[in-house]
Design an enzyme around this catalytic site. Structure first.
Site: not given
Ligand code: NAD
Length: 478
Positions: A125, A172, A205, A229
């Protein structure tokens, strides 16, 4: 008496803000309101940021901002007021509690009570994007140690204040070993300071899949901006409805509180919108400004009202609900319940809640930083990595050698696979021979020779070690 800034926003904003303010004033909130105008009217008056300079002054002066949703007009040039507010004011923590109200509001997850703590300022972002070749664009993912420390500590302090038992981290880092790896490492470091709170890490995930399937396994979840988000919306939706959730955006100086939904223009002006999301934001605000007794009084009255089956159309369901009400009737029902508590849903107690005060970030002693190589990125429209290697080897000196070429991260030279698909965006890694040094001057000369040999360089990344630990990733397949 605490002065707060209020913006009634667009679409359903004014209706749900009026309902929210009527409830919190009836409950005895000791606040004084400074109203500002933001959003559509300001955008359409030609101000592309959606907010006047004088309104920033009011927000910064009062430090606490209750904001209704706004409409960002379609078409280019209008900047998101939400993103700029978070970043200008340093609102690094986005906190979203998602609790199911089973059996009164339909959900597949009767015992869900999750708080998502999302990092709010960095990650992808930062909005630093570039087109580098005809075929390839990039977006920089920036993760900082101060950013990680602040958000992770916030999650643990939040857990401590609200008597929560566990903090889970999602990243991740099996793929993004530097960026998500830093977030995970800082999580492990900070977790040690809170031995009374359980901690765990999930790869995002499978963590997300588990959150959607068995949210009762989670308590507080902290994550970088993008995952937060997405997953805070998932969490709110599976708890019952995005229309019921509020969110707090917390910084060291200022804080902003809001509903998570938008301005719902299609139902605006009809007195049918659910004010609950904004009310939840206001309840978090009251805890933040040290008025927890008022906050818990409102929360218990709201739970009681939901329990009584007094529902706005979005959560109304024949058989489950008792009465379909409009925005202002719903607010009146909550006000009538202000001295009541729910019978079946858990009664809340916010005793002792106040703004979390975290230690200021202290910069660590400098690490030993050594330049050990350089990645030179090229725009090249050939197909054969061996052919490119031949061209690029011209740049080699007696002590700097080409060590690898990758295309979109995967090693294609030496010993690449002919099956690997290649774009026009190539990374050529140069390293000094064992025992030799690489200097910035060497890099300038590499670029100079690349230019004189018609190689189209598009950027460089210096390769460093920090205290002898690699500060860069290896090529995939290297
Ligand atoms: P939205 O959240 O406004 O609406 C999505 C759906 O949920 C619609 O069907 C709407 O009717 C319903 N809904 C939303 N809030 C509700 C409530 N309180 N009660 C009952 N139903 C409700 O999302 P959108 O339609 O994608 O966006 C509309 C506008 O809101 C856009 O201009 C967008 O930019 C803006 N927006 C603002 C914010 C914010 O200010 N924080 C957040 C998201 C979207």
């Amino acid at each position: 008496m605490k002065k707060i800034t209020v913006a009634k926003g667009d679409g359903i904003g004014p209706e749900i803000m009026n309902a929210t303010l009527s409830i919190i004033m009836a409950a005895g909130a000791e606040i004084e309101i400074d109203e500002i105008s933001v959003g559509e009217q300001v955008y359409l008056s030609g101000n592309t940021s959606g907010i006047a300079k004088s309104s920033w002054d009011v927000i910064r002066e009062n430090k606490v901002f209750l904001k209704a949703p706004i409409t960002t007009p379609q078409g280019g040039g209008y900047k998101s007021l939400n993103v700029s507010t978070r970043k200008f004011l340093g609102l690094y923590a986005n906190v979203r509690p998602c609790t199911s109200l089973y059996p009164f509001v339909r959900t597949k997850h009767p015992i869900m009570d999750v708080v998502v703590v999302r990092e709010n300022e960095e990650d992808l972002y930062a909005g630093i994007e570039h087109q580098q070749t005809d075929e390839v664009v990039q977006c920089l993912k920036l993760i900082s140690r101060p950013g990680c420390e602040k958000i992770v500590r916030y999650a643990f302090e939040y857990a401590k204040q609200y008597g929560r038992k566990k903090v889970t981290c999602f990243t991740k880092d099996n793929i993004m070993k530097q960026t998500d790896g830093l977030f995970h490492n800082v999580f492990d470091e900070v977790a040690k300071e809170y031995p009374e709170i359980e901690n765990e890490h999930w790869i995002v995930d499978i963590g997300a899949a588990k959150l959607a399937d068995t949210p009762e396994a989670f308590d507080v979840i902290v994550m970088p901006n993008l995952y937060g988000d997405i997953l805070s919306d998932v969490a709110a939706q599976i708890a019952g409805s995005v229309g019921l959730a509020g969110s707090a955006n917390i910084g060291e100086e200022c804080a902003m509180f809001e509903a998570i939904h938008g301005s719902a223009p299609l139902i605006a002006g009809q007195n049918i919108a659910n004010p609950s999301g904004l009310l939840q934001g206001a309840i978090m605000m009251l805890n933040h400004i040290g008025q927890p007794l008022v906050a818990e009084k409102i929360q218990n009255a709201w739970l009681k009202t939901i329990e009584e089956g007094i529902h706005t159309f979005d959560i109304y369901k024949e058989g489950n609900s008792r009465k379909k009400v409009g925005t202002s009737e719903f607010a009146r029902a909550v006000i009538a319940n202000l001295d009541h508590q729910p019978s079946l849903l858990n009664v809340v107690s916010y005793t002792g809640s106040t703004a979390l005060v975290l230690p200021k970030y202290k910069r660590k002693p400098a690490l030993k930083k050594e330049l050990v190589g350089v990645d030179i990125f090229l725009h090249w429209t050939g197909n054969s990595p061996d052919e490119l290697a031949e061209k690029v080897k011209i740049l080699e000196t007696d002590h700097i050698k080409l060590s690898m070429i990758t295309n979109r991260g995967i090693k294609v030279w030496p010993e690449g696979f002919s099956e690997t698909f290649c774009t026009d965006h190539w990374r050529c890694r140069f390293k000094p021979l064992e025992g030799k040094l690489l200097t910035k001057q060497d890099i300038i000369e590499l670029l100079f020779y690349a230019n004189s040999n018609q190689l189209d360089t598009i950027k460089t990344e210096n390769l460093y070690t920090f205290d002898e630990k690699l500060g860069f990733s290896l090529g995939q397949g290297q």
